[in-house]
Every structure is written in C-alpha cells, then in structure tokens.
Design a protein around this motif. Sequence first.
Motif, PDB file in Angstrom:
ATOM      1  N   LEU A 185       0.821  -1.205   0.000  1.00  9.82           N
ATOM      2  CA  LEU A 185       0.000   0.000   0.000  1.00  9.82           C
ATOM      3  C   LEU A 185       0.860   1.264   0.000  1.00  9.82           C
ATOM      4  O   LEU A 185       0.533   2.245  -0.681  1.00  9.82           O
ATOM      5  CB  LEU A 185      -0.931   0.001   1.212  1.00  9.82           C
ATOM      6  CG  LEU A 185      -2.145  -0.919   1.135  1.00  9.82           C
ATOM      7  CD1 LEU A 185      -2.893  -0.906   2.466  1.00  9.82           C
ATOM      8  CD2 LEU A 185      -3.081  -0.507   0.004  1.00  9.82           C
ATOM      9  N   LYS A 186       1.946   1.249   0.755  1.00 10.35           N
ATOM     10  CA  LYS A 186       2.810   2.429   0.802  1.00 10.35           C
ATOM     11  C   LYS A 186       3.502   2.666  -0.534  1.00 10.35           C
ATOM     12  O   LYS A 186       3.788   3.811  -0.905  1.00 10.35           O
ATOM     13  CB  LYS A 186       3.835   2.283   1.930  1.00 10.35           C
ATOM     14  CG  LYS A 186       3.222   2.457   3.312  1.00 10.35           C
ATOM     15  CD  LYS A 186       4.265   2.537   4.413  1.00 10.35           C
ATOM     16  CE  LYS A 186       4.910   1.194   4.654  1.00 10.35           C
ATOM     17  NZ  LYS A 186       5.833   1.232   5.833  1.00 10.35           N
ATOM     18  N   ALA A 187       3.766   1.589  -1.268  1.00  9.51           N
ATOM     19  CA  ALA A 187       4.337   1.732  -2.602  1.00  9.51           C
ATOM     20  C   ALA A 187       3.312   2.309  -3.581  1.00  9.51           C
ATOM     21  O   ALA A 187       3.654   3.083  -4.475  1.00  9.51           O
ATOM     22  CB  ALA A 187       4.842   0.384  -3.106  1.00  9.51           C
ATOM     23  N   MET A 188       2.050   1.935  -3.376  1.00  8.00           N
ATOM     24  CA  MET A 188       0.981   2.419  -4.254  1.00  8.00           C
ATOM     25  C   MET A 188       0.558   3.843  -3.912  1.00  8.00           C
ATOM     26  O   MET A 188       0.228   4.633  -4.801  1.00  8.00           O
ATOM     27  CB  MET A 188      -0.236   1.492  -4.144  1.00  8.00           C
ATOM     28  CG  MET A 188      -0.003   0.087  -4.652  1.00  8.00           C
ATOM     29  SD  MET A 188      -1.410  -1.015  -4.302  1.00  8.00           S
ATOM     30  CE  MET A 188      -2.711  -0.206  -5.260  1.00  8.00           C
ATOM     31  N   PHE A 189       0.576   4.172  -2.599  1.00 13.76           N
ATOM     32  CA  PHE A 189       0.132   5.490  -2.140  1.00 13.76           C
ATOM     33  C   PHE A 189       1.182   6.077  -1.189  1.00 13.76           C
ATOM     34  O   PHE A 189       0.952   6.158   0.027  1.00 13.76           O
ATOM     35  CB  PHE A 189      -1.229   5.384  -1.432  1.00 13.76           C
ATOM     36  CG  PHE A 189      -2.296   4.710  -2.251  1.00 13.76           C
ATOM     37  CD1 PHE A 189      -2.982   5.409  -3.233  1.00 13.76           C
ATOM     38  CD2 PHE A 189      -2.604   3.369  -2.034  1.00 13.76           C
ATOM     39  CE1 PHE A 189      -3.966   4.786  -3.986  1.00 13.76           C
ATOM     40  CE2 PHE A 189      -3.597   2.738  -2.775  1.00 13.76           C
ATOM     41  CZ  PHE A 189      -4.272   3.446  -3.773  1.00 13.76           C
ATOM     42  N   PRO A 190       2.323   6.481  -1.712  1.00 14.83           N
ATOM     43  CA  PRO A 190       3.418   6.964  -0.845  1.00 14.83           C
ATOM     44  C   PRO A 190       3.053   8.185  -0.008  1.00 14.83           C
ATOM     45  O   PRO A 190       3.589   8.360   1.092  1.00 14.83           O
ATOM     46  CB  PRO A 190       4.533   7.285  -1.852  1.00 14.83           C
ATOM     47  CG  PRO A 190       3.846   7.442  -3.169  1.00 14.83           C
ATOM     48  CD  PRO A 190       2.685   6.522  -3.145  1.00 14.83           C
ATOM     49  N   ASP A 191       2.130   9.014  -0.506  1.00 11.53           N
ATOM     50  CA  ASP A 191       1.741  10.198   0.262  1.00 11.53           C
ATOM     51  C   ASP A 191       0.864   9.862   1.458  1.00 11.53           C
ATOM     52  O   ASP A 191       0.605  10.723   2.308  1.00 11.53           O
ATOM     53  CB  ASP A 191       1.017  11.200  -0.647  1.00 11.53           C
ATOM     54  CG  ASP A 191      -0.214  10.603  -1.299  1.00 11.53           C
ATOM     55  OD1 ASP A 191      -0.175   9.405  -1.629  1.00 11.53           O
ATOM     56  OD2 ASP A 191      -1.217  11.333  -1.478  1.00 11.53           O
TER      57      ASP A 191
END
Length: 261
Positions: A185-191
């Motif tokens: 998820l952090k790779a998909m939505f880093p912000d």
Amino acid sequence: MTWNEEIESWLDDDTDDVYDLLWKRVNEIKNNMTARFSNLDRWTWVYKDNCRPPALKRRNSKRGGAYNVTKSCVDTVQAKISKSNPKPTAITSGGSFSEQQRAKKLTKYIEGTFSSENIANTSQQVFKNGAIHDIGAWYIYADPDEERVRIECVPSDELIVDEAEAPYGDPAVVYRVRRVSKRKLKAMFPDKAVDIDDVKSSVFDWRKRILPKGMIEVVEAWAISSLPGSKDGRHVIAIANATLLDEGWDLSMPFVIVTGK
C-alpha cells in the motif's frame, strides 16, 4: 436488512473523510451478511469433505466407504464446461480493409491478454467458486505501472453487495474488502504512508480472526452512474483511518460474475 440513510450518505460526501462513512456502510452490510459468510465456510467444508451431512453421503459398494457426491458433481461439471478455452474474436460487418485489420490486431491483443493472465486456469477456479459458493468473479482492471490489462480471480468472501439494492442482480454499488500488506500500500500510495503505518491489525471476518502482522483491511467501492451520461459514478479506496483514492467512475462494474444458479 437494515437501512441507514446517514451511513449511505458516503456517496454524497466529497470530503477526505469519506472513508469513515464508507467503512460504517460496509460493516453494516457485513453484519447483515453473517449467515452468508457462515454458509461460505459450510459449503467449502462440504466440498472438501471436512463435514458431510448424511444426505450428502452415498455408499460405494466396491470400496465399502462413503464418497463425496458434492465434490464429484462440481469437479465433473467443471471439467466438462471449462475444458475448452474461451477465444473472443473481434469481427466487422461490412467494414473497410482498415477496420478489418484493426479487428485482427484487436483479436491478437485479446488472445495475448488471455494467455498472459492465464485465463484457461483462472476460469476453472472462478467456475468452481460459483458452483460451491454461488458466486465466482473475475476482476478486470488496467495496471498503470505495467500499462496492461489485468484479470484476476476474486475470492468469494471479498465481494460485498447489499442485496436490498440489487433485487434484479444488477447492483449499483459493489464493495470489495481484501487484505493487503502495508508495504504494498505504501508503494501504491506513498503520500499516505503515515496513515497506513498507523493502522493496527484488526478482525477481518465473521470468525473474528486477526490479520497477520503487516496486513491491513482495504475497502474498494464502485458506484456506477445513476443514468447513462450522468457522470456521477464514484470509485473510492480506503483504509480504517484514511481515504487513499477518490475519483469519478463512468464505466460499468469491473467484474464478470459467474453464479451457481
């Protein structure tokens, strides 16, 4: 089945806090689907021979033992129906030479997509899910990173629909609740990395099972346009404490459904 107008209003909430109303709506529907989730397990147990009611047992005269009639029927029909690979073909009716060439290229693209996505094998699992759980589904989506169409089999317990909203089998809103790693998820939505890290493991199904460390629940919701051309459809992805994606949706539902009926 209960109806809560306040919870349903997530469709009209255009703020970043839409995740809160969305989760309340999903949990409300899940609470009303407890019997169905229980049946999903029961039907799986029957198929896998973990529990066989007497009505499903038959005696095998040669072996002197019982065999699983449900599994035998499902596997036999699956073998007969899904053994032939689907092959969609783009054709033209009285089209020009240029249009015929485009149709041929489109056919090759479809064949390549079916091959790369291993449709021949996933179709068997989708059919089996439909036969055992009364619903099997493909999820079709565009992968922006790889710039290609992806097709995946959806586990039967991940799709959630309010049956009161779909009396004729055509829901205007579909939810998918799945377990995803925080790393992905952090790779998909880093912000949204901070919000993702703040989510704690939670109960994810009716059996009160706890998610493994590093996995969290994600809900994805699709609401199609109320009328053709109205462009009021919506697509939202949310975790327990944040909205990861909120965009318009003017397409049809991204699922192909197979039912056991």
